[in-house]
Motif scaffolding. Structure first.
Motif: not given
Lengths: 119, 113
Positions: B31-32, B34, B36, B46, B93-101, B103
């Motif tokens: 749900d997010y 980016l 680069y 970024f 990234s997905e919610a509650y994934s500790n912001y892991q991306l 790629w």
């Protein structure tokens, strides 16, 4: 204006040797990450840290260890290097921020990479 | 199993024209997103991001579009400039994934003079 600094930039190792890659950031960021990038693939997360003294496994952690004894440094260790670990390694850091819609609005800032060859 | 795919390894565009880079994803929990940009011998930097609650986000010459039903996003660069020549990575990234991306493999953009 250093940002994220990786040491060394290049290294050649023999199979079975050990080494440590150093990542240093001067932005007082809480989060730090280690990635590897291989040809034709995106960056893959090895390990990450959400704060001093804490580490967690990423997508491809096997064969690597990490430590975050100081907030500004994140070390990646290879205990017994293997040819499959030949890669370009990137370190990144990110600030903790007020969470917006379950995600931070702070992007990751990257170092310029370490090119590692294992013979 | 690649969750984020950039199917075009390279793209060549005339200077001044529009560059469109595409990215597809399979994980509906993302749900997010980016973008680069990466120059040779440098780390990624970024460029722009978008949350799933939006379908468009603009920043100067760069616009990202998100089509959730198609699980597709695109980056538009208008007008394209020589300095835009680089490799562009899409990440999610997905919610509650500790912001892991997660790629994509990247698309090399070449701007021709």
């Amino acid at each position: 204006n250093a940002g994220v600094t990786q040491t060394p930039k290049f290294r050649v190792l023999k199979t079975g040797q050990s080494m440590t890659l150093l990542c240093a950031q001067d932005m007082n960021h809480e989060y730090m990450y280690w990635y590897r990038q291989d040809p034709g693939m995106g960056l893959r997360l090895i390990h990450y840290s959400v704060g001093e003294g804490t580490t967690a496994k990423g997508e491809v952690p096997d064969g690597y260890n990490v430590s975050r004894l100081k907030k500004q440094n994140f070390l990646l260790g290879l205990e017994s290097a293997a040819p499959s670990q030949t890669s370009v390694y990137f370190c990144a850091s990110r600030a903790w921020d007020r969470v917006l819609f379950f995600h931070s609005n702070q992007p990751q800032h990257f170092g310029d990479g370490t090119r590692l060859s294992i013979l | 199993d690649q969750q984020v795919k950039q199917n075009s390894p390279s793209l060549s565009v005339q200077e001044g024209r529009i560059s469109i880079l595409n990215c597809d994803y399979t994980n509906s929990m993302f749900d997010y997103f980016l973008w680069y940009k990466k120059y040779p011998a440098e780390g990624p930097t970024f460029l722009i991001s978008i949350s799933s609650i939006k379908d468009k986000n603009e920043d100067g010459r760069f616009t990202v579009f998100l089509n959730k039903s198609a699980k597709h996003l695109s980056l538009h660069i208008v007008p394209s400039q020589p300095g835009d020549s680089a490799v562009y990575f899409c990440a999610a990234s997905e919610a509650y994934s500790n912001y892991q991306l997660i790629w994509g493999a990247g698309t090399k953009l070449i701007i021709k003079p």
